[in-house]
Design an enzyme around this catalytic site. Structure first.
Site, mmCIF file in Angstrom:
data_model
loop_
_atom_site.group_PDB
_atom_site.id
_atom_site.type_symbol
_atom_site.label_atom_id
_atom_site.label_comp_id
_atom_site.label_asym_id
_atom_site.label_seq_id
_atom_site.Cartn_x
_atom_site.Cartn_y
_atom_site.Cartn_z
ATOM 1 C CB CYS A 165 2.381 17.682 -1.730
ATOM 2 S SG CYS A 165 3.905 16.939 -1.139
ATOM 3 C CG HIS A 204 1.990 16.447 4.108
ATOM 4 N ND1 HIS A 204 0.836 16.428 3.337
ATOM 5 C CD2 HIS A 204 3.000 16.751 3.238
ATOM 6 C CE1 HIS A 204 1.152 16.705 2.073
ATOM 7 N NE2 HIS A 204 2.446 16.891 1.989
#
Lengths: 390, 390
Positions: free
Chosen positions: B87, B337
């Site tokens: 991430c 995301h």
């Protein structure tokens, strides 16, 4: 700005290994730490770069930089990256470590290249390898790496009279070198006849013209020249680096396939930065993914004139006693090609060669060395190393 | 050394997109070029960084940097990398562009983050997402991201009295912000009641406490302050960067789960480099992968005291009119995301905010901005941006 140097190296044996990513990373990383005689410990490393192309496919595992750091007890790091640029991944990692140290963001970086390509199902291996190509436009049409390089070979043969035998001699030389490398996948050597009569892969390549699909890992430690003084009086300086990428799609290649202008450009950038000429290179680890690739690469690097790559290998100019020793490690042909690990293992070899620590493979008076990876004929990266600062 | 600045940004809408990697990259890249009014063209870019976590799995395509360059007409580049750090990939890309420019190896770098996570088979999506975790030791036991962060949440609730409602208010705030962002996946807002009564995912999280699995892309252009003068009189300076990685395996986390020391360390490095205090930050794009993550992050970044993250959101201190506007873009909760794209889109938002170009989302007098990604509770990266040089 600070000078950037390599101060240690370690390699895990390449081959068809019964080992996981964790195993391979641990083996190479520990070898690299151990080579410092305990002087450098995991706590001394503040930056970490993992070079790996497809752990997502072959081990269902991404996020491999953090996994590798945990394997090696590097905790915390204040720079952590996983790098991928297909077959250039390893040398791109070396270059990125250089950039981070030069920029002042890191003090001591471990670069680990690791790849586990052998999986139980052969169909999966072929699918996985094709992810490095343009899947939508080329791989689906059968334009895979052997095909691309075979087209380059046939163009080179037609245009410059390069022969099957000249290409075969690249395999013979590199397998002979690999026989002296305990980390190489193949250590028995091959004869010219074996190469010429081997199973045909795609015209004009037989089996030994093609690098294999391998597992393996390698690690180096890179730091500033100042910091290196605490650990060694024989640092190996990174004095030049150049890259040139002309897209992914092979069919967009804009010139005849026997010329690789991006390689010429990458080399020129690196030579300019290093303030050297091609003739200054004593030892080179170049990307012989296929035999023709070594021939074209020796030309584009300026080791010989354009079109003279065939006679160059034939005359022994790229072997011990010749103008420049090319692939003393054994190349991809002899060592195997675990994608992300290859460039790091090349760097390890140049590190050992420039320190006079290459044992049976030692090149006499090696002072300047070069590493090269391609990610296909349109994409190249060159790094240059020296025993002395520019 | 030269100062490094952001000079353009573009985003492709996040969501469940009927679009390929090529489509998403092209959409974001063109938006970024177009934002310069034609002043910057593909030929002006010499470095390219693609931030992407798992194209190997979701599109059977690696080597994505070269693919992206080809999509955008960048040919040749003299620096090309694909970066992955789960991430953190996007903000790691920004940081690496900074390093390359600072080191003098590049003049103008485009950073593109892109991810296509939605695939037709739901089981594959879950398998793919688990590749970012420790597969061998944790994911196989069911220790996935929602579970990890839920454990953090329950520890924080027990230790500091943080409530379900306080967490829910993070989702309400960020969805309200996303409603003003044309690039966000969700643009309808959610009520406190909706959040509290939503389908339970894992105690204490309901659906709206969790960021979704999305497609998307974003691009920025980074160059030296000197070069930027040719293109803009409002460059956005990168004045600080810090990263701290404490391994991959969650179960090795060495302290209580409500404290994230690596985040505190990454922030302190970045603040020190930027010569600022937490109170100097006007606007922050932080990694609200789960509602508790924003609460703990506001504490570790020093926006409020440890344990006060719940009251901080409750009092509106992280919203417009409060101490610091957190996630004006809508955060991961509101925007979605798409892993590698997130950090680059955060950087685009801070770029727009500091230039006063954020439209309805504009934070008054925003002069210093921060971006933050985690790759799990043990790994964090912070970048700091300013309208002025340090």
């Amino acid at each position: 700005m600070t000078n950037v140097v390599v101060i240690s190296a370690g390699v895990a044996k390449f081959g068809n290994r019964e080992a996981s990513y964790r195993d391979l990373i641990t083996e190479a990383g520990h070898a690299c730490f151990n080579a410092t005689g305990g002087a450098i410990k995991p706590k001394d490393i503040d930056g970490f770069i993992a070079c790996s192309v497809m752990p997502e496919r072959t081990a269902v595992q991404s996020h491999i930089a953090s996994l590798a750091e945990e394997c090696l007890g590097i905790n915390p790091s204040t720079m952590s990256l996983r790098l991928e640029h297909m077959c250039q991944s390893g040398n791109a990692g070396i270059r990125t470590a250089y950039a981070y140290i030069k920029a002042g963001l890191c003090k001591m970086v471990m670069v680990v290249g690791a790849e586990k390509l052998q999986v139980p199902v052969p169909e999966e291996i072929f699918l996985n390898m094709s992810t490095g190509l343009d899947r939508e436009w080329e791989a689906c049409q059968g334009v895979t790496a052997p095909i691309m390089f075979a087209m380059c070979a046939r163009t080179h043969m037609r245009k410059y009279g390069t022969t099957r035998e000249q290409m075969a001699k690249v395999a013979v030389k590199n397998h002979a070198h690999a026989a002296k490398n305990p980390y190489a996948q193949f250590q028995k050597g091959v004869s010219l006849e074996q190469v010429l009569t081997a199973k045909r892969i795609t015209t004009p390549f037989g089996l030994y013209d093609c690098s294999p699909i391998s597992d393996g890992a390698a690690a180096v430690i890179i730091t500033s020249a100042e910091r290196a003084k605490d650990y060694t009086d024989k640092p190996v300086y990174i004095i030049g680096t150049g890259q040139s990428v002309h897209g992914l799609t092979f069919s967009n290649h804009y010139t005849d396939l026997s010329h690789w202008p991006p390689l010429k450009q990458a080399a020129e950038s690196a030579y300019k930065m290093a303030q050297i000429k091609p003739a200054d290179i004593d030892v080179a680890e170049i990307h012989d993914c296929f035999t023709i690739a070594e021939i074209i690469t020796t030309e584009e690097l300026g080791f010989c004139a354009k079109g003279e790559g065939g006679p160059f290998i034939e005359a022994g100019q790229s072997d011990y006693g010749g103008q420049v020793v090319v692939n003393p490690r054994g190349g991809l042909l002899g060592c195997g090609h675990p994608l992300g690990a290859t460039g790091v293992a090349q760097t390890a070899e140049i590190f050992w060669q420039l320190r006079g620590e290459a044992g049976e493979r030692q090149v006499n008076n090696a002072r300047i060395g070069l590493t090269h990876n391609n990610s296909g004929p349109t994409e190249h990266l060159v790094n240059i190393f020296s025993t002395e600062v520019v």
